[in-house]
Structures are given as C-alpha cells and as structure tokens.
Design a protein around this motif. Sequence first.
Motif, mmCIF file in Angstrom:
data_model
loop_
_atom_site.group_PDB
_atom_site.id
_atom_site.type_symbol
_atom_site.label_atom_id
_atom_site.label_comp_id
_atom_site.label_asym_id
_atom_site.label_seq_id
_atom_site.Cartn_x
_atom_site.Cartn_y
_atom_site.Cartn_z
ATOM 1 N N ASN A 337 36.507 50.208 45.612
ATOM 2 C CA ASN A 337 36.025 50.048 44.248
ATOM 3 C C ASN A 337 37.168 49.512 43.398
ATOM 4 O O ASN A 337 38.229 50.136 43.306
ATOM 5 C CB ASN A 337 35.540 51.382 43.676
ATOM 6 C CG ASN A 337 34.123 51.704 44.105
ATOM 7 O OD1 ASN A 337 33.195 50.984 43.760
ATOM 8 N ND2 ASN A 337 33.956 52.774 44.859
ATOM 9 N N VAL A 338 36.952 48.352 42.803
ATOM 10 C CA VAL A 338 38.007 47.689 42.057
ATOM 11 C C VAL A 338 37.756 47.838 40.562
ATOM 12 O O VAL A 338 36.691 47.454 40.068
ATOM 13 C CB VAL A 338 38.096 46.195 42.426
ATOM 14 C CG1 VAL A 338 39.185 45.505 41.620
ATOM 15 C CG2 VAL A 338 38.350 46.038 43.921
ATOM 16 N N ALA A 339 38.708 48.419 39.849
ATOM 17 C CA ALA A 339 38.582 48.549 38.393
ATOM 18 C C ALA A 339 38.891 47.230 37.701
ATOM 19 O O ALA A 339 38.305 46.908 36.661
ATOM 20 C CB ALA A 339 39.506 49.645 37.888
ATOM 21 N N SER A 340 39.787 46.446 38.291
ATOM 22 C CA SER A 340 40.122 45.124 37.757
ATOM 23 C C SER A 340 40.878 44.342 38.828
ATOM 24 O O SER A 340 41.483 44.939 39.739
ATOM 25 C CB SER A 340 40.968 45.230 36.486
ATOM 26 O OG SER A 340 42.220 45.816 36.791
ATOM 27 N N VAL A 412 35.164 44.846 49.461
ATOM 28 C CA VAL A 412 35.005 45.376 48.103
ATOM 29 C C VAL A 412 33.521 45.652 47.863
ATOM 30 O O VAL A 412 32.659 44.889 48.303
ATOM 31 C CB VAL A 412 35.535 44.375 47.061
ATOM 32 C CG1 VAL A 412 35.368 44.910 45.647
ATOM 33 C CG2 VAL A 412 36.993 44.049 47.333
ATOM 34 N N THR A 413 33.218 46.744 47.196
ATOM 35 C CA THR A 413 31.813 47.029 46.902
ATOM 36 C C THR A 413 31.238 45.906 46.035
ATOM 37 O O THR A 413 31.934 45.352 45.170
ATOM 38 C CB THR A 413 31.656 48.367 46.166
ATOM 39 O OG1 THR A 413 32.344 48.310 44.914
ATOM 40 C CG2 THR A 413 32.193 49.516 47.003
ATOM 41 N N THR A 415 29.086 45.952 43.648
ATOM 42 C CA THR A 415 29.019 46.250 42.218
ATOM 43 C C THR A 415 30.347 45.989 41.536
ATOM 44 O O THR A 415 30.420 45.297 40.513
ATOM 45 C CB THR A 415 28.594 47.710 41.989
ATOM 46 O OG1 THR A 415 27.299 47.917 42.557
ATOM 47 C CG2 THR A 415 28.535 48.022 40.500
ATOM 48 N N SER A 416 31.417 46.525 42.096
ATOM 49 C CA SER A 416 32.721 46.348 41.454
ATOM 50 C C SER A 416 33.186 44.900 41.525
ATOM 51 O O SER A 416 33.862 44.415 40.614
ATOM 52 C CB SER A 416 33.758 47.281 42.090
ATOM 53 O OG SER A 416 33.967 46.974 43.457
ATOM 54 N N GLN A 419 31.195 42.999 38.835
ATOM 55 C CA GLN A 419 31.546 43.446 37.486
ATOM 56 C C GLN A 419 32.816 42.770 36.978
ATOM 57 O O GLN A 419 33.024 42.678 35.765
ATOM 58 C CB GLN A 419 31.722 44.966 37.459
ATOM 59 C CG GLN A 419 30.408 45.742 37.443
ATOM 60 C CD GLN A 419 30.614 47.232 37.499
ATOM 61 O OE1 GLN A 419 31.688 47.718 37.876
ATOM 62 N NE2 GLN A 419 29.586 47.994 37.125
ATOM 63 N N GLN A 420 33.649 42.293 37.895
ATOM 64 C CA GLN A 420 34.912 41.686 37.499
ATOM 65 C C GLN A 420 34.863 40.162 37.462
ATOM 66 O O GLN A 420 35.869 39.520 37.180
ATOM 67 C CB GLN A 420 36.027 42.134 38.469
ATOM 68 C CG GLN A 420 36.294 43.623 38.445
ATOM 69 C CD GLN A 420 36.602 44.123 37.044
ATOM 70 O OE1 GLN A 420 37.366 43.503 36.309
ATOM 71 N NE2 GLN A 420 35.982 45.244 36.663
ATOM 72 N N SER A 501 37.808 40.035 34.877
ATOM 73 C CA SER A 501 39.107 39.640 35.439
ATOM 74 C C SER A 501 39.120 38.165 35.788
ATOM 75 O O SER A 501 40.156 37.509 35.730
ATOM 76 C CB SER A 501 39.399 40.469 36.697
ATOM 77 O OG SER A 501 39.430 41.844 36.414
#
Length: 591
Positions: A337-340, A412-413, A415-416, A419-420, A501
């Motif tokens: 899961n990547v936040a950014s 990487v999921t 969704t994440s 989202q970026q 990102s």
Amino acid sequence: MSDKKDSILDVKLFKRLFDFTKPYRPLFYGLLVLVLILAALSIAVPHLLKYTVDQKIVLKDENGFLFFILLMLGLTIIEALFQFLFSFYSSWLGHNMIKDIRDKLFHYVLSFKMTYFDNSSVGVLITRTVTDMERIGAVFGESLFDISKDLTIMLGISFYMLYLDWELSLIVFVTLPLVLYATRIFQKYMKRAFEEVRNEVSNLNSFVQERVTGMKILQLFTREQTEAKKFYEINNRHKKAWLKTVWYNSIFFPIAEFLSSITLGLVVWYGGLNVIANDTATPGILFAFVVMIPKLFRPLRQIADKFNTLQMGMVAANRVFKILDTKSQIDNVGKVNVASFKGDISFDNVVFSYVKDEPVLRGISFNVKEGETVAIVGATGAGKSTIINLLNRFYDIESGQIKIDNQPINEVTLTSLRQQIAVVLQDVFLFADTILNNITLKNPEITQQDVEAAAKSIGVHEFIMSLPNGYQYNVKERGVMLSSGQRQLISFLRAYVTNPSILVLDEATSSVDSYSEQLIQTATEKITKDRTSIIIAHRLATVKKADKIIVMDAGEIMEQGTHDELLSKESGYYRNLYDAQFLNGNVSELE
C-alpha cells in the motif's frame, strides 16, 4: 430434443440462486409452512361443505346449520389472510434477493479490465443489471413459491378425493395426465421462446442506447430514416419473439380449460347417477368434487403460467451468472500500500496487444525521473494513450516490466496505485450531477473548501462562480450544459484536487478554445512543478517546455530528447512532425 437446454429446471443454476436466500432462511422456511397451511385450508372448506350437505341439508337438520356456514366463511377469511401474507413476503424475499444479486453484479463489473468493456455492449450490460434482475426476482417472488403452493394444494386435494370416492377420483385422474403432458410440452417450447425474447430485448436495448448517445451524429449526417428502418427491423424481431409466447399461451390455456370442463361434466354425470341409485356417492361428496375440481385444474393452469415466469427468470439468471463467471479482473495480488510515490517511472521492454498477435507496443523502454515533465508525441495510433492505460493497470502487459520508484506496479495494490496517479483525458466524462460532485466524485475526504482553494490556485474559480449556483451547478448528463473547454477545466481540477504523485495529461488541450487552453497551460505549469508529469500530445506546441520528449510511431520509440535536441536532428522523426505542423505559417506557435 433431450439436451440440457430443453430441461425444465437447471439444478446447478437453481442451487446458485438458492444460495442468495441464506440471509433470509427463516423467512424462506416460514413461507414453506404457509404453503402447508394453505394446502390444509383448501381441503377444509370442501370437507365442511360435504358434511353440511349430507348431515344438514339432506337430513333437513337445521340445528347447527348456521354455525357450519359461518365456520366456512371464517375459514375462507383465514385462507385469504394467509394468502395475503404468503404473497407479500414471497415478493419481499424476491426483491431483497434482486438487491443482493444486483449489488454483487455491479461490484463485480466495477473490477473488470477495460478489455471487457471494449468488447461488450453497454445496452447488454444494462439489460443484465436491470431487466434480467427483475426476472430473477420473480423466480422466488412470484413463481417458485406459487408453484410449490399449487403443487401442494393439488396433492392434498388428490388424496382427499381418493379418500371420499375412488371411482369419481379415477374420472378426474384420467384427464389429469393429458393436462400434465400438455403442460410439459408447453413449458418446453416456452423456454425456447423466452430465450429468444431475452436475446431480442438485449439487442433492442443496445441499439437504442447507442443511438440515443450518438443522436447528434445521426442528425448531423441525416441518418434518421436509415436508423429508423434498422430500429423497425429489430423491433419487429422483438415483436415476433413475444408473439411466439402469445401463440403457445393461446393454444395451451383453452386446451386446459376444455379438459377441466369435460372432467367436471363427467363427474357430475357419473356421480349424479350414483346419488340417484343410492350407490357409493352422496350429494355432499358430489358437491365437494364440484368445488375441488376447479381447485385441482386451476392451479395446474397457473403452474404453467408461473413456469413461464420461472423459466424467464432462469434464462435471465443464466445470463447474469455468465457475467459473474467471467474472468476479466486485473490480478490485484499486490501487497504494497503506497501512501505516495516519489515519481520515478520505468518501462522495461514492455510488449502489449489489445488483440492477440496484433502488438500495440513493441518492446518499449524509457525512464522518467522524479519531478520530470515528459511528453510523449506521435501520430494517432502510435501507442501513446496505451502507455497511460498500462501505467494505471487497466490492462495487463504481455511481457516486460513497469516500475514506479523501482517497485513493480503489479506488487502495489490497485487502489493505492491509482490513487497516486491522476489522469486528465481528452474525452472528458462528467456525470449528471453538480460541478462539486464531479470534481470530488463524492470523496468525503475532499471538502468544498479544498476544491475552492485548488480552483483558485490554478485560476478556474472565477469561471465556476460565473455559472448559476457556482459549484452546485448541475452539468446534466455527460456535462452537456458545458462547453468542451469548460468540461476540460473541470476534469483538470478533478485531477489536481487529489494531490497526485504522478500527473498525466492525455491530449488535454486538443479540443479546447484558446481561452480555456490558456487557463490549462497556466494551471499545467503550476501543478506539474516538482511533480512527475507525463503529457500525451499530438499538438507539438503543448510540449516544448517538457524536460524530455519521447517520439513514438507504430508502438515503438523512435527518438528521445529535449525539444531543441530533437529539432536539431535533420530528417529526424520529431523534426518531420514539426515541419508538418508548423511550417505553414504556424512556426511562431512553438517560439
């Protein structure tokens, strides 16, 4: 024919439908109890009638006569009450099952690859999600329980007839197999007819949906008469399919009614002779049989009608489950899961085809560094937009590898990952909703204050506030109340407000007016600063400030470099594109 297609009920398919009753099993079993109660009440009234006739009317005994009349009235009222409960809750169960299956179907379709939608008709998917669901709901809401109830009533009445008078019962049972056989033949042909009806409904929905969506094109090219003729042909096939069901109904129901009347006449004749001869039958038994014969034959005719509904529901269920059985999901096996992202992107020898053995990308490799703005240019069909589709994992690549921050994107999921990455497409899609909701897509984490701040930051706030009701302005279906440039600005703000990102502009200024393009160019400079950005462009004027330009043709990278570097190459591919676009008095556009 004896194949599975002609079977009355597909057991495996029914079991799959039955699984959706699990949350409602107490109600399901309660309805089965009501079936038994209704069957018992259907026998109770004829039994009281027999007793009243033989013990009160024939013997001229007035004592208790009114009581039995009132008792029969009371049982009739109770039967009507239980019938109401049965009808209401069976329909309630059916509609709740519709909701559950429709939720599952829509959620499942949301995860499909773009390939599925590329090859599927929107009208067919609408039919599966709406019309076919109503048919499935009718399986439990109207047909299955009604058939169970009618069969139980018929079985109870048959045993009670045998108990009263086996000779009169034999008269009834001689004609009953003829009705059953006619019912079996009727159901067999009706199933085929309903399959044809469902096909034609799908064709009709697909045709209408596409023509309504493309109405402007039809009118611009004066194709109204041609399309009307095509619609007439499809609608005529739809009519003929339904007329087949009407034809089968018109044959079956008169036959069933005729056999019922013949049976009733034979029972009255033979039973009357026995009564006159003081033989086995009594007036009460004869009265009971006269009352029960319609109760025996009428459910049989209703069963045939309900079987039509059941078969239509099973055909619809088969179509819906085919979609649910479709394996068209992107493998979302990523655990990260990547936040950014920092924004380093690499394509390493990536090969991809929309259609097997027809490659669109032929082993392309390139790198985008963190914070860089990279432009990808080339003629239509070069594979530019495909790169963006693969970066978002709308499709799976055949070979090679795509990495972001040195992390394979399939790890990487989904969704994440998505989202970026924010994408502004050339063909902007807006929902029939407010500007605010089209920007936030109803993401509760994005407030109107966030949207207004972002709009002011990139210079589109004034444009939005100039519209009636500002951010609450409803753009209607597909954003028809806005110009193409205004729609593009909304799309641009939608991408920016997510603070991605990585930003992708896919031909974002190719179809906008000069004023909107100026706003977008200003906004582009602001939001691409210190953010990894990819600009897909056909018009070279939009990419001259990019840190790097990748030139593509026929799925291959022909050149890479800055604007000045590529222009300096004599007879280079980029130079030829430049000459074709700007040497006819438009060179200043690049300066």
